[in-house]
Design a protein around this motif. Structure first.
Motif, short mmCIF file in Angstrom:
data_model
loop_
_atom_site.label_atom_id
_atom_site.label_comp_id
_atom_site.label_asym_id
_atom_site.label_seq_id
_atom_site.Cartn_x
_atom_site.Cartn_y
_atom_site.Cartn_z
N LYS A 53 11.41 17.56 -10.33
CA LYS A 53 11.74 16.17 -10.62
C LYS A 53 10.51 15.33 -10.29
CE LYS A 53 15.57 13.08 -9.64
NZ LYS A 53 16.58 12.78 -8.62
N LEU A 54 10.16 14.42 -11.20
CA LEU A 54 8.96 13.60 -10.97
C LEU A 54 9.21 12.62 -9.82
CD1 LEU A 54 6.11 13.01 -12.11
CD2 LEU A 54 7.14 11.22 -13.46
N ILE A 55 8.43 12.76 -8.77
CA ILE A 55 8.61 11.95 -7.56
C ILE A 55 7.64 10.77 -7.55
CG2 ILE A 55 8.32 11.99 -5.04
CD1 ILE A 55 10.80 13.40 -5.86
N THR A 56 6.37 11.09 -7.70
CA THR A 56 5.32 10.08 -7.63
C THR A 56 4.32 10.35 -8.74
OG1 THR A 56 5.58 10.07 -5.24
CG2 THR A 56 3.63 9.03 -6.09
N SER A 57 3.84 9.29 -9.36
CA SER A 57 2.76 9.47 -10.33
C SER A 57 1.75 8.35 -10.13
CB SER A 57 3.29 9.48 -11.76
OG SER A 57 3.76 8.21 -12.09
N CYS A 58 0.49 8.69 -10.34
CA CYS A 58 -0.58 7.73 -10.11
C CYS A 58 -1.47 7.65 -11.34
CB CYS A 58 -1.45 8.14 -8.92
SG CYS A 58 -0.51 8.65 -7.49
N ASP A 59 -1.88 6.45 -11.70
CA ASP A 59 -2.89 6.24 -12.74
C ASP A 59 -4.15 5.75 -12.05
OD1 ASP A 59 -1.00 6.86 -14.66
OD2 ASP A 59 -0.34 4.79 -14.87
N TYR A 60 -5.22 6.50 -12.19
CA TYR A 60 -6.46 6.14 -11.51
C TYR A 60 -7.43 5.49 -12.50
CZ TYR A 60 -5.30 9.07 -7.44
OH TYR A 60 -4.73 9.60 -6.33
N LEU B 4 -5.07 11.49 -1.16
CA LEU B 4 -3.79 10.82 -1.44
C LEU B 4 -2.78 11.24 -0.38
CD1 LEU B 4 -2.03 9.12 -3.43
CD2 LEU B 4 -1.49 11.24 -4.57
N ALA B 5 -2.15 10.24 0.22
CA ALA B 5 -1.10 10.52 1.21
C ALA B 5 0.12 9.70 0.83
CB ALA B 5 -1.57 10.16 2.60
N PHE B 6 1.29 10.31 0.97
CA PHE B 6 2.54 9.59 0.68
C PHE B 6 3.66 10.24 1.48
CE2 PHE B 6 1.93 12.96 -2.36
CZ PHE B 6 3.17 13.55 -2.47
N TYR B 7 4.85 9.63 1.43
CA TYR B 7 5.99 10.16 2.17
C TYR B 7 6.98 10.79 1.21
CZ TYR B 7 4.77 8.48 6.78
OH TYR B 7 4.17 8.30 7.98
N LEU B 8 7.80 11.68 1.75
CA LEU B 8 8.76 12.42 0.94
C LEU B 8 10.00 12.69 1.79
CD1 LEU B 8 8.62 13.57 -1.94
CD2 LEU B 8 7.95 15.73 -0.96
N LYS B 9 11.15 12.66 1.14
CA LYS B 9 12.41 12.93 1.83
C LYS B 9 12.82 14.38 1.57
CE LYS B 9 16.63 10.39 2.78
NZ LYS B 9 17.56 9.39 2.26
N LYS C 161 5.37 13.28 5.91
CA LYS C 161 4.14 12.84 5.24
C LYS C 161 3.49 14.03 4.53
CE LYS C 161 0.25 9.86 6.41
NZ LYS C 161 -0.54 9.37 7.54
#
Lengths: 109, 175
Positions: free
Chosen positions: A59-66, A76-81, A21
């Motif tokens: 490398k683009l992993i996550t992107s957010c439009d607010y 902001l919390a997210f998971y990653l491998k 996380k």
């Protein structure tokens, strides 16, 4: 603390292939442009972060439009491998054309 | 001096005292009732009715709303939306969107669209994900204007969209 400071929490060591996380918090007022200043009676102009890009190993992993409905000091919390030892980069753009950046290393054992 | 209190006198006095005691709180309750009766009347003018309609279309694509107990709903592993039942502060409502859908290459959750039709701008945020995430999970804090439905629309990599929603009570609006 300066506006635009990004604080990121990642584990110190991660095993390869594990999912972990990532939590982040950014210092930003996130004014919606709908609220009046109670002292002067003037509307506080809109000032929000509208785009967040997260890069891992370039490398683009996550992107957010607010929109305007994200609370002040956005969390902001997210998971990653975990793949290999690489930097995790946060890039945030706001409506005043500022760019905020933060890079953390991910130690993959 | 006659220290002796007659029975009749005693009853009279106690009755009067009891009346006073009863009248005291009753009057305050009445006045408080008036105050409370006024306050919601003012609020009611600003609170709009809760919109129950669903988002049907995003960017020209159709959104499918499935009943929650159907087999397809469980098969698709639509995310759980964690929200507080009552949000005390509308300016800071924690939301967590969590799905157990396996994020494999070629078959993964592409995006979460978060909407609230009662807000001044209905679109709250879009979160784009990739298979490198490993798990379709997003947690943030949002602003809500009033008690309303928060709608989360899940976009899969094959282009299909499915929605689910949750009701939140908000005591003080935050927009």
């Amino acid at each position: 603390m300066k506006i635009g400071t990004i604080m990121v929490r990642v584990p110190r060591k991660v095993k390869k292939g594990k999912i972990f996380k990532v939590m982040s918090i950014t210092k930003h007022p996130m004014d919606t442009g709908l609220v009046k200043n109670p002292k002067t009676g003037k509307i506080i102009p809109m000032w929000i972060i509208n785009k967040v890009d997260i890069y891992y190993d370039k490398k683009l992993i996550t992107s957010c439009d607010y929109g305007i409905a994200i609370s002040a000091n956005p969390f902001l919390a997210f998971y990653l491998k975990a793949e290999n030892k690489a930097p995790l980069e946060f890039v945030m753009y706001d409506t005043h054309h500022n760019i905020y950046k933060k890079t953390v290393m991910i130690n993959v054992v | 001096m006659n220290k002796h209190v007659s029975r009749r006198d005693f009853i009279k006095k106690t009755a009067a005292a009891a009346a006073l005691i009863l009248a005291g709180p009753a009057s305050t309750v009445l006045s408080a009732g008036k105050v409370f009766a006024k306050a919601p009347a003012k609020k009611k003018t600003s609170i709009a009715p809760v919109i129950k309609a669903d988002v049907k279309n995003i960017g020209g694509k159709e959104v499918v709303w499935l009943p929650e107990n159907s087999t397809e709903y469980k098969k698709l592993m639509l995310p759980d939306v964690h929200l507080p039942l009552i949000a005390q502060n509308g300016g800071l409502v924690p939301i967590t969107v969590d799905s157990k859908f396996p994020m494999k290459k070629g078959n993964y959750i592409k995006a979460f669209h978060v909407f609230n039709l009662n807000n001044p701008t209905p679109k709250i945020a879009v979160f784009n994900l990739t298979p490198e995430n490993g798990r379709a999970y997003i947690s943030t804090r949002i602003k809500l204007q009033q008690a309303s439905y928060v709608q989360v629309i899940t976009e899969y990599s094959n282009g299909k969209m499915y929605g689910n929603k949750k009701y939140v009570k908000v005591t003080v609006g935050g927009c």
